[in-house]
Design a protein around this motif. Structure first.
Motif, PDB file in Angstrom:
ATOM      1  N   ALA A   1     -10.349  17.266   4.333  1.00 31.27           N
ATOM      2  CA  ALA A   1     -11.067  16.311   3.143  1.00 31.27           C
ATOM      3  C   ALA A   1      -9.987  15.816   2.322  1.00 31.27           C
ATOM      4  N   LEU A   2      -8.978  16.198   2.002  1.00 26.01           N
ATOM      5  CA  LEU A   2      -8.031  15.588   1.182  1.00 26.01           C
ATOM      6  C   LEU A   2      -7.323  14.304   2.035  1.00 26.01           C
ATOM      7  N   LEU A   3      -7.072  14.804   3.128  1.00 25.46           N
ATOM      8  CA  LEU A   3      -6.552  13.500   3.984  1.00 25.46           C
ATOM      9  C   LEU A   3      -7.726  12.318   4.145  1.00 25.46           C
ATOM     10  N   ALA A   4      -8.906  12.412   4.180  1.00 24.18           N
ATOM     11  CA  ALA A   4      -9.959  11.403   4.144  1.00 24.18           C
ATOM     12  C   ALA A   4      -9.919  10.853   2.801  1.00 24.18           C
ATOM     13  N   LEU A   5      -9.665  11.490   1.711  1.00 29.79           N
ATOM     14  CA  LEU A   5      -9.761  11.042   0.394  1.00 29.79           C
ATOM     15  C   LEU A   5      -8.724  10.093   0.144  1.00 29.79           C
ATOM     16  N   LEU A   6      -7.664  10.487   0.590  1.00 28.85           N
ATOM     17  CA  LEU A   6      -6.345   9.979   0.534  1.00 28.85           C
ATOM     18  C   LEU A   6      -6.174   8.675   1.138  1.00 28.85           C
ATOM     19  N   ARG A   7      -6.762   8.617   2.477  1.00 27.60           N
ATOM     20  CA  ARG A   7      -6.740   7.419   3.016  1.00 27.60           C
ATOM     21  C   ARG A   7      -7.620   6.431   2.690  1.00 27.60           C
ATOM     22  N   HIS A   8      -8.597   6.573   1.714  1.00 25.80           N
ATOM     23  CA  HIS A   8      -9.304   5.504   0.956  1.00 25.80           C
ATOM     24  C   HIS A   8      -8.420   4.712   0.004  1.00 25.80           C
ATOM     25  N   HIS A   9      -7.312   5.336  -0.320  1.00 29.23           N
ATOM     26  CA  HIS A   9      -6.307   4.410  -1.278  1.00 29.23           C
ATOM     27  C   HIS A   9      -4.806   4.314  -0.613  1.00 29.23           C
ATOM     28  N   ALA A  10      -4.431   5.044   0.443  1.00 32.33           N
ATOM     29  CA  ALA A  10      -3.175   4.935   0.891  1.00 32.33           C
ATOM     30  C   ALA A  10      -3.072   4.873   2.267  1.00 32.33           C
ATOM     31  N   GLN A  11      -1.898   4.798   3.016  1.00 33.16           N
ATOM     32  CA  GLN A  11      -1.799   5.084   4.283  1.00 33.16           C
ATOM     33  C   GLN A  11      -0.957   6.287   4.363  1.00 33.16           C
ATOM     34  N   VAL A  12      -1.412   7.213   5.267  1.00 32.92           N
ATOM     35  CA  VAL A  12      -0.785   8.655   5.548  1.00 32.92           C
ATOM     36  C   VAL A  12      -0.278   8.723   7.129  1.00 32.92           C
TER      37      VAL A  12
ATOM     38  N   LYS B   1      -3.883  30.199  -2.404  1.00 35.01           N
ATOM     39  CA  LYS B   1      -3.241  31.244  -2.097  1.00 35.01           C
ATOM     40  C   LYS B   1      -1.647  31.150  -1.900  1.00 35.01           C
ATOM     41  N   ALA B   2      -1.259  30.246  -1.385  1.00 39.72           N
ATOM     42  CA  ALA B   2       0.266  30.182  -1.149  1.00 39.72           C
ATOM     43  C   ALA B   2       0.937  29.677  -2.288  1.00 39.72           C
ATOM     44  N   GLY B   3       0.168  29.077  -3.210  1.00 40.41           N
ATOM     45  CA  GLY B   3       0.766  28.642  -4.381  1.00 40.41           C
ATOM     46  C   GLY B   3       0.800  26.983  -4.438  1.00 40.41           C
ATOM     47  N   GLY B   4      -0.005  26.370  -3.634  1.00 38.97           N
ATOM     48  CA  GLY B   4       0.082  24.995  -3.475  1.00 38.97           C
ATOM     49  C   GLY B   4      -1.072  24.245  -3.794  1.00 38.97           C
ATOM     50  N   SER B   5      -1.247  22.900  -3.927  1.00 36.34           N
ATOM     51  CA  SER B   5      -2.514  22.263  -4.151  1.00 36.34           C
ATOM     52  C   SER B   5      -2.367  20.724  -3.506  1.00 36.34           C
ATOM     53  N   ALA B   6      -3.008  19.775  -4.337  1.00 41.84           N
ATOM     54  CA  ALA B   6      -3.017  18.675  -3.691  1.00 41.84           C
ATOM     55  C   ALA B   6      -1.403  17.927  -3.624  1.00 41.84           C
ATOM     56  N   LYS B   7      -0.963  17.681  -4.626  1.00 39.95           N
ATOM     57  CA  LYS B   7       0.340  16.989  -4.472  1.00 39.95           C
ATOM     58  C   LYS B   7       1.415  18.041  -3.559  1.00 39.95           C
ATOM     59  N   CYS B   8       1.297  19.336  -3.618  1.00 39.83           N
ATOM     60  CA  CYS B   8       2.268  20.029  -2.901  1.00 39.83           C
ATOM     61  C   CYS B   8       1.918  19.660  -1.431  1.00 39.83           C
ATOM     62  N   LEU B   9       0.727  19.186  -0.972  1.00 40.76           N
ATOM     63  CA  LEU B   9       0.318  18.725   0.314  1.00 40.76           C
ATOM     64  C   LEU B   9       0.607  17.610   0.901  1.00 40.76           C
ATOM     65  N   THR B  10       1.369  16.625   0.156  1.00 44.07           N
ATOM     66  CA  THR B  10       1.796  15.194  -0.053  1.00 44.07           C
ATOM     67  C   THR B  10       3.291  14.781  -0.202  1.00 44.07           C
ATOM     68  N   LEU B  11       3.883  13.991   0.259  1.00 43.03           N
ATOM     69  CA  LEU B  11       5.099  13.390  -0.140  1.00 43.03           C
ATOM     70  C   LEU B  11       4.979  11.662  -0.079  1.00 43.03           C
ATOM     71  N   LYS B  12       5.130  11.369  -1.271  1.00 40.83           N
ATOM     72  CA  LYS B  12       5.072   9.613  -1.179  1.00 40.83           C
ATOM     73  C   LYS B  12       6.328   9.227  -0.737  1.00 40.83           C
ATOM     74  N   LEU B  13       6.419   8.343   0.246  1.00 47.92           N
ATOM     75  CA  LEU B  13       7.125   7.695   1.099  1.00 47.92           C
ATOM     76  C   LEU B  13       7.594   6.239   0.670  1.00 47.92           C
TER      77      LEU B  13
ATOM     78  N   LYS C   1       0.849  -1.161  -0.196  1.00 44.37           N
ATOM     79  CA  LYS C   1       0.117  -0.056  -0.071  1.00 44.37           C
ATOM     80  C   LYS C   1       0.912   0.983   0.093  1.00 44.37           C
ATOM     81  N   ALA C   2       0.555   2.309  -0.917  1.00 36.50           N
ATOM     82  CA  ALA C   2       1.135   3.471  -0.776  1.00 36.50           C
ATOM     83  C   ALA C   2       1.269   4.124   0.459  1.00 36.50           C
ATOM     84  N   ARG C   3       2.282   4.960   0.780  1.00 35.81           N
ATOM     85  CA  ARG C   3       2.315   5.683   2.008  1.00 35.81           C
ATOM     86  C   ARG C   3       2.658   7.251   1.626  1.00 35.81           C
ATOM     87  N   PHE C   4       2.048   8.245   2.227  1.00 37.83           N
ATOM     88  CA  PHE C   4       2.185   9.589   2.024  1.00 37.83           C
ATOM     89  C   PHE C   4       2.476  10.252   3.633  1.00 37.83           C
TER      90      PHE C   4
END
Length: 278
Positions: free
Chosen positions: A41-52, A255-267, A2-5
Motif C-alpha cells: 500500500a505504501l509502494l502504490a501510494l508513493l508511485r502516484h508521486h515518484a518513481q520507485v 514493531k521493529a521501530g520503523g515506518s514510512a520514511k524508514c522504508l524508503t531512501l530518496k535517490l 521526478k523524485a526517485r526512491f
C-alpha cells in the motif's frame, strides 16, 4: 525531475532480535502477510508521486526493508552506512552492490566510525544544510567527515530518547522549507539550534502522541506527506502549510521501530541553493 526512491519488499521481514525499544516483546510476533500488504500500500501510494526502484530482499537480513539506512545520497554519490549493531552489518554489502550496479560512486567512512545513512542524516529543504542525528546510532565524529566528503554544512543534533534512536523518527524537513519535528527527542542545545536556524512560522512541532505514531517518520514528495498516522490537529497544521497528508497503516514495521520514511531512501537528492545561515 521526478523524485526517485529505493525500497525493499518484506518477504523476509520479521522482528528477529532487539536493537531498539520498539522491538522489545515483538520477536516472532509479526505477520508477514500483513507486512506485505502494508508495504504494498505504501509502494502504490508513493508511485502516484515518484518513481520507485526496489532492491531484492535477502534471507537473514530482515531489516533490509529499512532502506533509509542504506547510506546518504547526494547527486550521484552515496556514503554507505557503518551499522552500530552487528545484526545489521550484513546489509552493507547488499546495499553497496546495488549502488555500484546502478551507477553511484560509493564512499565509505572509517570502519570504526558508526553512521546509519539517511536514518540519521537529512537535508534541509530551505537551507544548504544537513541535519545529522547522533547519540544512539551514529557517532558525532561522522559530522566533520561528511562535511568534508560532500562539501556541505552539517548541523549535529543530539538525540536523547531511545525510542527515537534515528533522526528520521523525530524530524522531517519538508519541501518548501517547513520542518516537522518532535522537540522532546532532542537535548536542549539541539532544540535551541533548531529554533535558531528555522523560523517559528516554518516549525511544525508534534506532541508525544503523534511522535509515538511515527508521524515524523514521513515521506515527503513535493507537497505530499505520506505517513503512518497523524492527529487531526497535525493534519490541519500540515494543511495550513500547504501539504496534503496521506495516512497508510504501517503497524507491522513499527514493531521493529520503523515506518514510512524508514522504508524508503530518496535517490534524487540535489544540493540546496546557497543561502546565508543564521
Amino acid at each position: 525531475m521526478k523524485a526517485r526512491f529505493l525500497m525493499c519488499a518484506p518477504q523476509h521481514f520479521e522482528v528477529a532480535y532487539v536493537i531498539n525499544p520498539w522491538m522489545e516483546g515483538n520477536i516472532a510476533r509479526g505477520s508477514n502477510p500483513a507486512a506485505m500488504q502494508q508495504w504494498s500500500a505504501l509502494l502504490a501510494l508513493l508511485r502516484h508521486h515518484a518513481q520507485v526502484d526496489c532492491i531484492s530482499a535477502r534471507e537473514g537480513v530482515p531489516d533490509l526493508v529499512f532502506t533509509a539506512n542504506a547510506g546518504l545520497v547526494l547527486e550521484s554519490r552515496v556514503l554507505l552506512s557503518n551499522f552500530r549493531h552487528a545484526e545489521r552489518r550484513p546489509e552493507e554489502a547488499y546495499f553497496s552492490q546495488w549502488f555500484v550496479e546502478h551507477g553511484f560512486e560509493v564512499l565509505a567512512l572509517p570502519p570504526d566510525v558508526y553512521f546509519e545513512g539517511a536514518g540519521d542524516a537529512l537535508f534541509d529543504r530551505r537551507l544548504p544544510l544537513l541535519w545529522m542525528g547522533h547519540g544512539h546510532r551514529s557517532d558525532p565524529a561522522a559530522a566533520a567527515m561528511i562535511a568534508s566528503l560532500f562539501d556541505v554544512e552539517v548541523e549535529p543534533l543530539r538525540l536523547v530518547n531511545p525510542h527515537f534512536y534515528h533522526l528520521d523518527t523525530c524530524l522531517c524537513p519538508l519541501e518548501g522549507g517547513a520542518l516537522l519535528y518532535y522537540p522532546a527527542a532532542f537535548d536542549a542545545v539541539s532544540q535551541e539550534r533548531i529554533a535558531t536556524l528555522v523560523p517559528p512560522e516554518l516549525r511544525i512541532a508534534v506532541g508525544a502522541a503523534d511522535a509515538d505514531a511515527f508521524a515524523c517518520n514521513a515521506v515527503n514528495c513535493g507537497r505530499h506527506v505520506i505517513l503512518n498516522q497523524a492527529s487531526d490537529n497535525l493534519c490541519a497544521a500540515l494543511a495550513a502549510h500547504g501539504y496534503a497528508v496521506h495516512q497508510t497503516r504501517l503497524s507491522e514495521f513499527m514493531k521493529a521501530g520503523g515506518s514510512a520514511k524508514c522504508l524508503t531512501l530518496k535517490l534524487t537528492e540535489a544540493r540546496t541553493p546557497a543561502l546565508a545561515l543564521p
